[in-house]
Structure formats: C-alpha cells, structure tokens
Write a protein that holds these residues in place. Structure first.
Motif, PDB file in Angstrom:
ATOM      1  N   MET A  95       0.834  -1.197   0.000  1.00  0.00           N
ATOM      2  CA  MET A  95       0.000   0.000   0.000  1.00  0.00           C
ATOM      3  C   MET A  95       0.868   1.246   0.000  1.00  0.00           C
ATOM      4  N   ARG A  96       1.961   1.211   0.776  1.00  0.00           N
ATOM      5  CA  ARG A  96       2.861   2.354   0.768  1.00  0.00           C
ATOM      6  C   ARG A  96       3.401   2.619  -0.639  1.00  0.00           C
ATOM      7  N   ARG A  97       3.768   1.567  -1.313  1.00  0.00           N
ATOM      8  CA  ARG A  97       4.309   1.724  -2.668  1.00  0.00           C
ATOM      9  C   ARG A  97       3.261   2.292  -3.617  1.00  0.00           C
ATOM     10  N   ASP A  98       2.025   1.822  -3.499  1.00  0.00           N
ATOM     11  CA  ASP A  98       0.941   2.355  -4.332  1.00  0.00           C
ATOM     12  C   ASP A  98       0.750   3.844  -4.075  1.00  0.00           C
ATOM     13  N   LEU A  99       0.712   4.211  -2.801  1.00  0.00           N
ATOM     14  CA  LEU A  99       0.502   5.619  -2.443  1.00  0.00           C
ATOM     15  C   LEU A  99       1.625   6.482  -3.003  1.00  0.00           C
ATOM     16  N   ALA A 100       2.868   6.001  -2.865  1.00  0.00           N
ATOM     17  CA  ALA A 100       4.009   6.778  -3.347  1.00  0.00           C
ATOM     18  C   ALA A 100       3.950   6.962  -4.864  1.00  0.00           C
ATOM     19  N   ARG A 101       3.607   5.892  -5.558  1.00  0.00           N
ATOM     20  CA  ARG A 101       3.582   5.967  -7.023  1.00  0.00           C
ATOM     21  C   ARG A 101       2.498   6.911  -7.514  1.00  0.00           C
ATOM     22  N   GLU A 102       1.341   6.892  -6.849  1.00  0.00           N
ATOM     23  CA  GLU A 102       0.200   7.652  -7.346  1.00  0.00           C
ATOM     24  C   GLU A 102       0.103   9.083  -6.803  1.00  0.00           C
ATOM     25  N   LEU A 103       0.635   9.308  -5.604  1.00  0.00           N
ATOM     26  CA  LEU A 103       0.274  10.551  -4.907  1.00  0.00           C
ATOM     27  C   LEU A 103       1.432  11.496  -4.622  1.00  0.00           C
ATOM     28  N   GLU A 104       2.640  11.165  -5.068  1.00  0.00           N
ATOM     29  CA  GLU A 104       3.772  12.061  -4.861  1.00  0.00           C
ATOM     30  C   GLU A 104       3.463  13.420  -5.500  1.00  0.00           C
ATOM     31  N   GLY A 105       3.485  14.453  -4.696  1.00  0.00           N
ATOM     32  CA  GLY A 105       3.235  15.806  -5.206  1.00  0.00           C
ATOM     33  C   GLY A 105       1.771  16.202  -5.285  1.00  0.00           C
ATOM     34  N   ALA A 106       0.873  15.300  -4.905  1.00  0.00           N
ATOM     35  CA  ALA A 106      -0.559  15.621  -4.974  1.00  0.00           C
ATOM     36  C   ALA A 106      -0.915  16.692  -3.940  1.00  0.00           C
ATOM     37  N   VAL A 107      -1.810  17.587  -4.344  1.00  0.00           N
ATOM     38  CA  VAL A 107      -2.261  18.668  -3.470  1.00  0.00           C
ATOM     39  C   VAL A 107      -3.682  18.370  -2.996  1.00  0.00           C
ATOM     40  N   ILE A 108      -3.883  18.476  -1.700  1.00  0.00           N
ATOM     41  CA  ILE A 108      -5.210  18.201  -1.124  1.00  0.00           C
ATOM     42  C   ILE A 108      -6.033  19.490  -1.152  1.00  0.00           C
ATOM     43  N   ASP A 109      -7.135  19.447  -1.891  1.00  0.00           N
ATOM     44  CA  ASP A 109      -8.012  20.618  -2.011  1.00  0.00           C
ATOM     45  C   ASP A 109      -9.052  20.667  -0.903  1.00  0.00           C
ATOM     46  N   ASP A 110      -9.569  19.496  -0.557  1.00  0.00           N
ATOM     47  CA  ASP A 110     -10.666  19.486   0.409  1.00  0.00           C
ATOM     48  C   ASP A 110     -10.686  18.173   1.178  1.00  0.00           C
ATOM     49  N   VAL A 111     -11.184  18.252   2.388  1.00  0.00           N
ATOM     50  CA  VAL A 111     -11.201  17.096   3.296  1.00  0.00           C
ATOM     51  C   VAL A 111     -12.627  16.918   3.818  1.00  0.00           C
ATOM     52  N   THR A 112     -13.170  15.728   3.619  1.00  0.00           N
ATOM     53  CA  THR A 112     -14.522  15.443   4.116  1.00  0.00           C
ATOM     54  C   THR A 112     -14.449  14.279   5.094  1.00  0.00           C
ATOM     55  N   VAL A 113     -14.881  14.530   6.312  1.00  0.00           N
ATOM     56  CA  VAL A 113     -14.899  13.479   7.335  1.00  0.00           C
ATOM     57  C   VAL A 113     -16.356  13.195   7.676  1.00  0.00           C
ATOM     58  N   THR A 114     -16.814  11.986   7.339  1.00  0.00           N
ATOM     59  CA  THR A 114     -18.205  11.632   7.617  1.00  0.00           C
ATOM     60  C   THR A 114     -18.325  10.605   8.732  1.00  0.00           C
ATOM     61  N   GLY A 115     -17.303   9.783   8.903  1.00  0.00           N
ATOM     62  CA  GLY A 115     -17.354   8.782   9.968  1.00  0.00           C
ATOM     63  C   GLY A 115     -16.936   9.403  11.286  1.00  0.00           C
ATOM     64  N   ALA A 116     -17.532   8.934  12.366  1.00  0.00           N
ATOM     65  CA  ALA A 116     -17.239   9.522  13.671  1.00  0.00           C
ATOM     66  C   ALA A 116     -15.978   8.943  14.308  1.00  0.00           C
ATOM     67  N   ARG A 117     -15.559   7.754  13.879  1.00  0.00           N
ATOM     68  CA  ARG A 117     -14.494   7.068  14.609  1.00  0.00           C
ATOM     69  C   ARG A 117     -13.151   7.019  13.893  1.00  0.00           C
ATOM     70  N   SER A 118     -13.123   7.319  12.590  1.00  0.00           N
ATOM     71  CA  SER A 118     -11.906   7.062  11.825  1.00  0.00           C
ATOM     72  C   SER A 118     -10.790   8.051  12.111  1.00  0.00           C
ATOM     73  N   VAL A 119     -11.153   9.302  12.339  1.00  0.00           N
ATOM     74  CA  VAL A 119     -10.125  10.280  12.700  1.00  0.00           C
ATOM     75  C   VAL A 119      -9.975  10.249  14.218  1.00  0.00           C
ATOM     76  N   ARG A 120      -8.821   9.823  14.669  1.00  0.00           N
ATOM     77  CA  ARG A 120      -8.562   9.717  16.104  1.00  0.00           C
ATOM     78  C   ARG A 120      -7.458  10.696  16.474  1.00  0.00           C
ATOM     79  N   ARG A 121      -7.367  10.977  17.718  1.00  0.00           N
ATOM     80  CA  ARG A 121      -6.274  11.772  18.294  1.00  0.00           C
ATOM     81  C   ARG A 121      -6.286  13.233  17.839  1.00  0.00           C
ATOM     82  N   ASN A 122      -6.915  13.526  16.705  1.00  0.00           N
ATOM     83  CA  ASN A 122      -7.165  14.915  16.308  1.00  0.00           C
ATOM     84  C   ASN A 122      -8.668  15.117  16.367  1.00  0.00           C
ATOM     85  N   ASP A 123      -9.113  16.352  16.671  1.00  0.00           N
ATOM     86  CA  ASP A 123     -10.530  16.580  16.390  1.00  0.00           C
ATOM     87  C   ASP A 123     -10.659  16.873  14.896  1.00  0.00           C
ATOM     88  N   THR A 124     -11.871  16.751  14.389  1.00  0.00           N
ATOM     89  CA  THR A 124     -12.089  16.843  12.947  1.00  0.00           C
ATOM     90  C   THR A 124     -11.594  18.171  12.379  1.00  0.00           C
TER      91      THR A 124
END
Length: 261
Positions: A1-30
DNA sequence: CGATTATCCTGTGCGC
DNA sequence: TGCGCACAGGATAATC
C-alpha cells in the motif's frame, strides 16, 4: 500500500477534506485534521510496521492504520462513495483518496514529524538483522508466536504472517522465545524476510471477503501461497499431515505438528 | 512479567 | 428464508 501511495500521490495537493465517519479520525478533532490537510502537498511516503506515514510539505505527517478492514481507494472525485466511506481527501487533479472501513477499527491522524504516538513501536520487521533478532529473542520470556505479534517488539507482523513465518522456519509458536538455538534463530530470520518479501511481491493477502485490496481496489494473491493460515484439516504442503488450528490469545493459530518443532 | 479475556464494530457463512 | 452463532488481516486495557 505504501508503494501504491508513493507511485500515485507524490506531489498531490489536497483541495478538500470530508470526514463523515465519527471514529476514523482519532487523536485529532475533525477541525484540526481538516485544517492540517487542506492545501497540503503530499511529499513523502513511509511506513513503520503497519502504520502508513504520508509526509506533508509543512513537515507534519498524515498517519494511517488500516487495522482489520480499512481500505485506501483512489477514485475520480465524481465516483459515488461506497458504503462505509468515512474520510475523503479531494485532490487538486480531480481524484480522491478515500478511506473505507466497515469495522471502523482503522484510524487516521496528523501529527508532528517525530511521531510521538508511534514511540512504543518496535523495530520494523524488514529492518531486523540477525543479531538484532537474536537480542530481541533473548530478552523476552514469552512464546515465539506472541513475540512475533507484539508490535512493541517487532513492528509489522500480523496473524497471517506470524503463522506463515513459523511454518517456514519449522518452529512451533509455543516455543519459549529465549530458548532457540542459533541455527533456529537463523531460520526464523530468513523466514521473516522471505515470507514478508514474497507477500509484498504478491501484493498482500486478500481473504474470501476481500477486505484487503490495493489502491485500485484489486486484491493481492499471496493467499494462494499460504501454507498453513486458514488451512485447518488440509495437508501440510511439506509433510502431508493435517494442519491444526489452535487458539492463542483469542487468535487462530495454524501449524503443522509434524514439521514444526 | 506473561497469558488470557473482553472490547471496539460490521459483514459473512454456516447449521438448523 | 430466517435465526442464532462463530469468526474475521488489530490493538489495548483489565484481570488472573
């Protein structure tokens, strides 16, 4: 999975973040999580044990753990989200990185580059040389299988691979970890590298429910090479005796009584 | 200290 | 077809 992410996402810019699940983001608030990622560029892709580490251009790190049922899927932003899609990172190029996780055991968070949350992890299984393994084994009194699964000792080996490693090394999981002969330590070290290396080459193990899939949604094929995991009652590929299933700490343990000592 | 148990969840497959 | 049960790639806290 790390290799896939590196191949596909190097240099990608995040425009927007949508959090719909209540449990997946931990240790940070949304809000903290969204703020940290919006506008960030993904610049590096690391891993420690089962934790994926995506470096951001400000030096912070997006950390992810898939646990039992988590998936990262890279899809066009317009694609309809499948059930159990909990987090979506919309990229500037029109694609979306989605975190899908039916059992919601997985987690995502953003933290500083020194990764304090991962401080208790042991050495990564693929960084382990033979003397280091020998030292770890000598310092612990428990059973070998428990040691292989303990992420504080060695990071990156789970229930499938601990059983495949023990079978390959011809060692019983019930063996006291600190009583292996040098030749057995050597076999164990070789088996860790061989099993994990082959599993990565075959893009992981996807069981019948196909919970583990790659970034494109494709299953791996290492399950076809499993010698003992999930094969209770079937013949051991080495000696023909029926593979046994026992339960250790609520986890299934598959092994061959005849050729693992 | 080490081993076991329960817990967080949803989905699937099996026997009846 | 429906129901109850066992089980699933993990990690952690509590208890024995």
């Amino acid at each position: 999975m790390r290799r896939d992410l590196a191949r596909e996402l190097e240099g990608a810019v995040i425009d927007d973040v949508t959090v719909t699940g209540a449990r997946s983001v931990r240790r940070n608030d949304t809000r903290t999580f969204r703020r940290a990622l919006r506008g960030a560029t993904l610049v590096s892709f690391g891993r420690h044990g089962k934790y994926l580490l995506m470096g951001l251009d400000d030096g912070r790190v997006l950390v992810a753990h898939l646990r039992m049922s988590g998936q990262f899927l890279l899809v066009p932003s317009a694609a309809a989200p499948v059930k159990h899609t909990h987090v979506r990172l919309a990229l500037a190029d029109g694609r979306e990185l989605r975190f899908v996780d039916p059992r919601t055991f997985g987690e995502l968070f953003v933290t500083t580059a020194d990764l304090p949350e991962l401080a208790t992890l042991g050495i990564d299984a693929l960084d382990l040389d033979r003397p280091a393994l020998e030292a770890l084994l000598g310092a612990r009194r428990g059973r070998l299988k428990a040691l292989l699964l303990d992420q504080r000792v060695i990071a990156g080996i789970g229930n499938i691979y601990s059983d495949e490693i023990l079978w390959t090394a011809r060692l019983r999981g019930s063996r006291p970890a600190n009583r292996l002969r040098p030749v057995e330590v050597g076999r164990l070290h070789d088996a860790i590298a061989a099993v994990l290396g082959e599993a990565v080459a075959r893009r992981g193990s996807s069981l019948a429910d196909a919970q583990y899939v790659d970034l494109a949604g494709q299953p791996g094929s290492y399950q076809e090479a499993h010698n003992v995991y999930g094969r209770a009652g079937l013949p051991c590929p080495r000696c023909g005796r029926a593979v046994e299933r026992t339960v250790v700490a609520q986890r299934s343990h598959f092994w061959c009584r005849n050729c693992q000592r």
